[in-house]
Design a protein around this motif. Structure first.
Motif, PDB file in Angstrom:
ATOM      1  N   TYR A  36       0.824  -1.216   0.000  1.00 48.83           N
ATOM      2  CA  TYR A  36       0.000   0.000   0.000  1.00 48.83           C
ATOM      3  C   TYR A  36       0.859   1.269   0.000  1.00 48.83           C
ATOM      4  CZ  TYR A  36       1.224  -0.512   4.947  1.00 48.83           C
ATOM      5  OH  TYR A  36       1.916  -0.677   6.131  1.00 48.83           O
ATOM      6  N   TYR A  37       2.190   1.102  -0.144  1.00 46.21           N
ATOM      7  CA  TYR A  37       3.088   2.256  -0.125  1.00 46.21           C
ATOM      8  C   TYR A  37       3.944   2.277  -1.378  1.00 46.21           C
ATOM      9  CZ  TYR A  37       6.632   5.609   1.420  1.00 46.21           C
ATOM     10  OH  TYR A  37       7.474   6.691   1.517  1.00 46.21           O
ATOM     11  N   ARG A 171      -4.005   9.946  -2.164  1.00 50.00           N
ATOM     12  CA  ARG A 171      -2.791   9.490  -1.499  1.00 50.00           C
ATOM     13  C   ARG A 171      -2.261  10.493  -0.483  1.00 50.00           C
ATOM     14  NH1 ARG A 171       0.107   7.234  -7.015  1.00 50.00           N
ATOM     15  NH2 ARG A 171      -0.670   5.081  -6.879  1.00 50.00           N
ATOM     16  N   MET A 184       4.469   7.543  -1.200  1.00 52.91           N
ATOM     17  CA  MET A 184       3.047   7.839  -1.060  1.00 52.91           C
ATOM     18  C   MET A 184       2.307   6.641  -0.491  1.00 52.91           C
ATOM     19  SD  MET A 184       2.179   9.712  -4.691  1.00 52.91           S
ATOM     20  CE  MET A 184       3.281  10.973  -5.370  1.00 52.91           C
ATOM     21  N   ASP A 186      -1.187   4.725  -0.310  1.00 52.46           N
ATOM     22  CA  ASP A 186      -2.364   4.606  -1.159  1.00 52.46           C
ATOM     23  C   ASP A 186      -3.601   5.154  -0.466  1.00 52.46           C
ATOM     24  OD1 ASP A 186      -0.896   3.389  -3.139  1.00 52.46           O
ATOM     25  OD2 ASP A 186      -1.572   1.354  -2.662  1.00 52.46           O
ATOM     26  N   GLU A 187      -4.564   5.582  -1.264  1.00 54.25           N
ATOM     27  CA  GLU A 187      -5.841   6.029  -0.716  1.00 54.25           C
ATOM     28  C   GLU A 187      -6.479   4.909   0.100  1.00 54.25           C
ATOM     29  OE1 GLU A 187     -10.186   7.833  -2.180  1.00 54.25           O
ATOM     30  OE2 GLU A 187      -8.556   7.529  -3.641  1.00 54.25           O
ATOM     31  N   THR A 189      -5.487   3.809   3.023  1.00 55.80           N
ATOM     32  CA  THR A 189      -4.596   3.115   3.948  1.00 55.80           C
ATOM     33  C   THR A 189      -4.981   3.474   5.373  1.00 55.80           C
ATOM     34  OG1 THR A 189      -2.770   3.179   2.357  1.00 55.80           O
ATOM     35  CG2 THR A 189      -2.201   2.760   4.657  1.00 55.80           C
TER      36      THR A 189
END
Length: 206
Positions: A36-37, A171, A184, A186-187, A189
């Protein structure tokens, strides 16, 4: 900087060690293992040269971030019904979970609705999460350009069929002391995922 309550995690190291022994998984590089990054540290995105203003009306640029801390950057607006308040709440919770590592971070939200997000409104809204969170606003065209400099697609607010439509980023951008983007989240997270990487990011990027 405002001190955040830090939850006790006494069992966390024991459980982590037990899980590592049981699965044989390595936890040496949690950043590279986190799906997720997006890690940009080998080739950071250049800092935007757009100039905006703080909630107090002082000039502010992305290269003005603290020179001894990382900055978590989000583009959003205060009347957002879901994503923006949830994102700020998750950041606040993550910093609490990160304990001592939280001291290595600032948080900045850039308004994507500067016409309605006055300095007073933005400051009041951020205070609901943490008074140390910084608010920045400015000309909407400049804001759109700054967001796109960091790969965040937003549009200027539009009024359509009597509805006022505003966009926001998804993000959370991790800025280096010079304003370059080193990564970043992720949206969507959640706090646990953010908190898991904050100590390592601080250790490797500062």
């Amino acid at each position: 900087m405002t001190t955040r309550p830090r939850p006790v995690r006494a069992l966390a190291p024991v459980l982590c060690a037990a899980l590592t022994l049981a699965t044989g998984c390595s936890t040496d590089d949690p950043v590279s293992e986190a799906g997720y990054y997006m890690d940009l540290s080998d080739d950071p995105m250049a800092a935007s040269d757009i100039e905006l203003t703080t909630v107090d009306g002082e000039p502010w640029g992305f290269t003005d971030v603290a020179d001894d801390r990382l900055t978590l950057l989000f583009f959003g607006y205060t009347s957002c019904p879901d994503v923006c308040p949830m994102t700020m709440a998750e950041i606040d919770l993550a910093l609490g979970q990160a304990q001592d590592a939280a001291d290595s971070y600032d948080v900045v939200m850039v308004s994507t609705d500067p016409q309605r997000d006055t300095g007073e409104q933005l400051r009041s809204w951020l205070d609901r999460f943490d008074p140390s969170f910084q608010g920045v606003r400015g000309d909407i065209d400049a804001t759109v350009e700054a967001a796109r400099d960091y790969g965040i697609p937003i549009d200027a607010p539009q009024e359509t069929d009597g509805q006022y439509l505003v966009t926001h980023g998804g993000r959370i951008v991790v800025l280096l002391p010079g304003g370059e983007a080193a990564g970043m989240f992720d949206e969507g997270t959640e706090a646990d995922g953010i908190a898991a990487l904050l100590p390592t990011l601080a250790d490797t990027l500062l």
